[in-house]
Design a protein around this motif. Structure first.
Motif, PDB file in Angstrom:
ATOM      1  N   LEU A 274      -5.779  -8.875  -4.405  1.00 53.96           N
ATOM      2  CA  LEU A 274      -5.567  -8.814  -5.865  1.00 53.96           C
ATOM      3  C   LEU A 274      -5.294 -10.190  -6.493  1.00 53.96           C
ATOM      4  CD1 LEU A 274      -4.940  -6.918  -8.411  1.00 53.96           C
ATOM      5  CD2 LEU A 274      -2.580  -6.982  -7.610  1.00 53.96           C
TER       6      LEU A 274
ATOM      7  N   THR B 244     -10.580  -2.012 -14.461  1.00 58.97           N
ATOM      8  CA  THR B 244      -9.999  -1.436 -13.240  1.00 58.97           C
ATOM      9  C   THR B 244     -10.774  -0.154 -12.919  1.00 58.97           C
ATOM     10  OG1 THR B 244      -8.368  -0.237 -14.550  1.00 58.97           O
ATOM     11  CG2 THR B 244      -7.673  -2.348 -13.613  1.00 58.97           C
TER      12      THR B 244
ATOM     13  N   TRP C 228     -10.977  -4.798 -10.645  1.00 58.44           N
ATOM     14  CA  TRP C 228     -10.098  -4.436  -9.519  1.00 58.44           C
ATOM     15  C   TRP C 228     -10.343  -2.973  -9.186  1.00 58.44           C
ATOM     16  CZ3 TRP C 228      -4.844  -1.951  -9.155  1.00 58.44           C
ATOM     17  CH2 TRP C 228      -4.345  -2.050  -7.844  1.00 58.44           C
TER      18      TRP C 228
ATOM     19  N   CYS D  47      -9.166  -0.010  -7.158  1.00 58.00           N
ATOM     20  CA  CYS D  47      -8.013   0.474  -6.394  1.00 58.00           C
ATOM     21  C   CYS D  47      -8.389   1.798  -5.727  1.00 58.00           C
ATOM     22  CB  CYS D  47      -6.834   0.672  -7.352  1.00 58.00           C
ATOM     23  SG  CYS D  47      -5.384   1.301  -6.499  1.00 58.00           S
TER      24      CYS D  47
ATOM     25  N   THR E 156      -2.313   6.063  -6.775  1.00 59.72           N
ATOM     26  CA  THR E 156      -1.221   5.356  -7.468  1.00 59.72           C
ATOM     27  C   THR E 156      -0.581   6.239  -8.541  1.00 59.72           C
ATOM     28  OG1 THR E 156      -3.007   4.389  -8.755  1.00 59.72           O
ATOM     29  CG2 THR E 156      -1.984   2.969  -7.119  1.00 59.72           C
TER      30      THR E 156
ATOM     31  N   ASP F 150      -8.475  -3.117  -3.658  1.00 60.01           N
ATOM     32  CA  ASP F 150      -7.107  -2.849  -3.206  1.00 60.01           C
ATOM     33  C   ASP F 150      -6.150  -4.038  -3.384  1.00 60.01           C
ATOM     34  OD1 ASP F 150      -7.455  -0.176  -2.770  1.00 60.01           O
ATOM     35  OD2 ASP F 150      -8.038  -0.381  -0.687  1.00 60.01           O
ATOM     36  N   PRO F 151      -4.871  -3.844  -3.001  1.00 58.49           N
ATOM     37  CA  PRO F 151      -3.886  -4.879  -3.356  1.00 58.49           C
ATOM     38  C   PRO F 151      -3.984  -6.176  -2.553  1.00 58.49           C
ATOM     39  CG  PRO F 151      -2.797  -2.805  -2.765  1.00 58.49           C
ATOM     40  CD  PRO F 151      -4.235  -2.651  -2.419  1.00 58.49           C
TER      41      PRO F 151
ATOM     42  N   HIS G   7       0.849  -1.199   0.000  1.00 61.42           N
ATOM     43  CA  HIS G   7       0.000   0.000   0.000  1.00 61.42           C
ATOM     44  C   HIS G   7       0.886   1.252   0.000  1.00 61.42           C
ATOM     45  CE1 HIS G   7      -3.626   2.268   1.587  1.00 61.42           C
ATOM     46  NE2 HIS G   7      -2.646   3.069   1.972  1.00 61.42           N
TER      47      HIS G   7
END
Ligand code: UDP
Length: 404
Positions: A125, A165, A138, A140, A144, A121-122, A80
């Motif tokens: 993922l 995304t 996804w 996010c 980023t 979020d990651p 993160h």
């Protein structure tokens, strides 16, 4: 139980009709959201309110969370931070391997068999590697715009496996990403206990319970205890403000999110930085500060501070604006979309500037009121759950190809 019609007095009948029509198109479809934690932080906040509302509209949505231990969440917090631009982070291959393995284990217990799966979020993922069917997106929530490229290149091959995304701002979309990307602003629920209107005596009771003097001005920052939220900056601003406006108090309200192992350390640092200062109140969910208390504090603020150094979007800013409280904030991430300088609050360039603008608002209640009203209108038009739900329904319809 929550019903979409309850929002009509706030957003109007037209918006509700549109939502119902879109929901009708995908009624009975199955959707799944997966994130890292059921409590703490903006993502849990959004899902906690949006999922039941979508269910009430006849969509079979579930919200599931990852299971992981502290080692796992330490690695994902590093990711993160790296995605937010921390260039010093590196993820050794054994840590990355553990991250994949924990996701593999979760994949065997989560129900990912759905028409649309949204991964937030990651942390979750890698679940995409276990897709059996359906369209996967996804979402996010992180800024980023200047990622640590070494860490991003470890994650990117998995991001490429998604159908879509979703980012909070245009400039967060990583360059060269060959997956369609859309923008979605995080939203708040005006009827949630966190945001619903409160009686003045209820607010007073909460303040008194924590030893805050309801008759003296109060400013505050609500944020996780986290370096990017810049709690020391908020305290520095307060100390400068107090030299111009004696009697003012500061509330630093922060929750410990389950997926944030840095919380305890940063809480301790904040407490140390405050020292014996009796005008500063450092409070958290461990002191019983839940949704209702956060609501009361935000309503009691004459000015809300948000000194973040990085901020994907900042639900706390929206929450304060919705309560008619002007926000003095940095220009981090999505904040300039929320704080329209001179209309819903003030954007600042550093501690002195933030202190000056806070003092101005404390000395001129009419100006604070004016900006507060501007903030409320701005949130009503752009950042309420009905906007978020519409966007979500539209995305679902487009992903499963049921357009018109
Ligand atoms: N929050 C809370 N109690 C706290 C601190 C934060 O309930 O002590 C909530 C806050 O009201 C907001 C969310 O946690 O709804 C934080 O979301 P935001 O987008 O501001 O930041 P994030 O933590 O996701 O970076």
């Amino acid at each position: 139980m929550v019903k979409i019609e309850d929002y009509a007095p706030i957003v109007g009948d037209g918006a509700i009709e549109t939502i119902k029509k879109m929901a009708e198109i995908i009624r009975g479809e199955k959707a799944v959201h997966v994130n890292a934690t059921s409590y703490g932080g903006g993502v849990a906040e959004i899902l906690n309110r949006t999922v039941p509302l979508a269910r009430a509209l006849g969509i079979d949505v579930s919200w599931q969370t990852l299971k992981g231990d502290t080692d796992f969440f330490t690695v994902t917090k590093k990711m993160h931070n790296a995605l937010q631009g921390d260039q010093d982070v590196s993820i050794p291959s054994e840590e990355f391997g553990m991250y994949l393995k924990v996701n593999d284990e979760n994949a065997s217990v989560l129900d990912l068999d759905a028409d649309v799966v949204v991964i937030h979020d990651p942390q979750p993922l890698p679940l995409i590697r276990h897709r059996k069917r359906g369209k996967w997106a996804w979402r996010c929530h992180i800024d980023t715009s200047t990622p640590n490229n070494a860490v991003w290149s470890m994650l990117e091959p998995m991001v490429r496996m998604y159908d879509l995304t979703i980012f909070s701002m245009e400039r967060y979309i990583p360059k060269g990403l060959p997956v369609p990307a859309i923008i979605d602003y995080p939203t708040i629920d005006p009827l949630a206990p966190k945001n619903a209107s409160m009686k003045p005596e209820e607010i007073t009771r909460v303040l008194e319970r924590y030893g805050v003097d309801p008759d003296r001005p109060l400013i505050g920052q609500v944020a996780r205890f986290d370096p990017w939220k810049n709690p020391m900056g908020a305290i520095d601003v307060f100390r400068k403000v107090r030299s111009a406006v004696p009697g003012v108090q500061l509330a630093m309200i922060g929750a410990f999110a389950k997926d944030d192992p840095e919380g305890a350390e940063w809480h301790e640092r904040v407490v140390k930085y405050v020292g014996m200062d009796k005008d500063i109140f450092v409070l958290s969910n461990l002191d019983g500060v839940g949704d209702l208390e956060v609501n009361a504090f935000q309503r009691a603020f004459s000015v809300a501070l948000q000194l973040s150094k990085r901020e994907g979007f900042g639900l706390t800013v929206t929450e304060a604006l919705w309560k008619g409280v002007p926000v003095v904030a940095t220009r981090a991430g999505g904040i300039p979309l929320q704080v329209i300088d001179g209309t819903t609050g003030f954007l600042t360039d550093g501690i002195d500037d933030a202190a000056g603008k806070t003092v101005l608002l404390l000395r001129r209640p009419w100006l604070a009121r004016e900006l507060g009203e501007g903030g409320k209108d701005h949130v009503r038009l752009n950042f309420l759950i009905t906007n978020g739900l519409s966007n979500y329904l539209r995305m679902h319809i487009e992903l499963v190809g049921k357009m018109g």
